[in-house]
Design a protein around this motif. Structure first.
Motif, PDB file in Angstrom:
ATOM      1  N   LEU A 143       0.818  -1.211   0.000  1.00 52.89           N
ATOM      2  CA  LEU A 143       0.000   0.000   0.000  1.00 52.89           C
ATOM      3  C   LEU A 143       0.850   1.259   0.000  1.00 52.89           C
ATOM      4  CD1 LEU A 143      -2.709  -1.140   2.578  1.00 52.89           C
ATOM      5  CD2 LEU A 143      -2.990  -0.918   0.106  1.00 52.89           C
ATOM      6  N   ALA A 199      -0.397   3.568   5.455  1.00 52.93           N
ATOM      7  CA  ALA A 199      -0.355   2.169   5.013  1.00 52.93           C
ATOM      8  C   ALA A 199      -0.563   1.198   6.175  1.00 52.93           C
ATOM      9  CB  ALA A 199       0.962   1.875   4.303  1.00 52.93           C
ATOM     10  N   ARG A 226      -4.261   1.116   7.269  1.00 50.59           N
ATOM     11  CA  ARG A 226      -5.101   0.438   6.278  1.00 50.59           C
ATOM     12  C   ARG A 226      -4.854  -1.071   6.297  1.00 50.59           C
ATOM     13  NH1 ARG A 226      -3.068   3.642   1.268  1.00 50.59           N
ATOM     14  NH2 ARG A 226      -4.560   2.402   0.062  1.00 50.59           N
ATOM     15  N   LEU A 237      -9.205  -0.484   2.745  1.00 48.35           N
ATOM     16  CA  LEU A 237      -8.065  -0.203   1.867  1.00 48.35           C
ATOM     17  C   LEU A 237      -8.025   1.238   1.385  1.00 48.35           C
ATOM     18  CD1 LEU A 237      -8.156  -3.488  -0.238  1.00 48.35           C
ATOM     19  CD2 LEU A 237      -6.221  -2.718   1.146  1.00 48.35           C
TER      20      LEU A 237
END
Length: 212
Positions: A140, A145, A148, A191
């Motif tokens: 990511l 990141a 998520r 995400l």
């Protein structure tokens, strides 16, 4: 008079020459864990099947628990093929993540190994944390990141737990397509890049010329 040379004594620990590979020990352990379960499998039995001294298992894996962890890690790596999941279009990553978990429905070995109780649960937790979470953070990228990736692994870990480790009737009754329908929106939300917080935006506004 017997002039035959005495047979060499069997040495303990790491053998010289070309020792049996870790893979051969893991393969023997895999078969025995499936046949006898975790508690019914002994290090000596694995050593006998693999054709090695039990001390070699201690050398490579530390204990039966360490050996079981290797077997489960191998099974998880085969079942949850992270490279394959991460290698496609980012737009369809939620579907691939769900498919990777629901494909376990068809993996008889995985289902049998996860029935081994706390030992299996511990290995799966470690795999999700060290392998899937770490790889997702890398995949990511960006400032959020980790947040998520953590949200994604929490969703998938919950699915694995309620489906395999401690099944709940409703999640366990879902088909793969139903699971995909129910959880894909949650994974998409997990995400999605996080918006900057109001506190951050407010701080930015306070720093602008003419604001006051």
């Amino acid at each position: 008079m017997n002039n035959a040379a005495p047979a060499p004594a069997r040495t303990r620990g790491r053998p010289r020459g070309n020792p049996p590979t870790r893979e051969s020990i893991v393969s023997a352990a895999h078969a025995l864990f499936l046949e006898r379960g975790y508690r019914g499998t002994t290090v000596r039995a694995v050593a006998a099947v693999a054709g090695v001294d039990p001390a070699l298992i201690s050398y490579h894996f530390g204990s039966k628990k360490g050996l079981f962890a290797d077997v489960m890690q191998f099974q998880c790596a085969n079942a949850l093929a992270v490279d394959h999941v991460m290698g496609g279009d980012p737009a369809t990553l939620p579907e691939r993540l769900i498919d990777a978990v629901t494909d376990l429905w068809e993996d008889a070995d995985f289902l049998q190994l996860t029935a081994q109780g706390d030992e299996a649960a511990e290995v799966i937790r470690e795999y999700l944390e060290r392998e899937l979470l770490a790889r997702l953070v890398e995949f990511l990228g960006g400032r959020d990141a980790t947040a998520r990736a953590t949200a994604v692994v929490t969703i998938l870990g919950g699915l694995i737990y309620t489906r395999y480790l401690n099944p709940l009737p409703t999640p366990a009754a879902l088909t793969p397509s139903e699971t995909r329908h129910v959880l894909t929106p949650a994974l998409r939300a997990a995400l999605a890049p996080r918006p900057r917080t109001a506190a951050t935006n407010g701080a930015g506004r306070r720093g602008l010329p003419g604001s006051g």
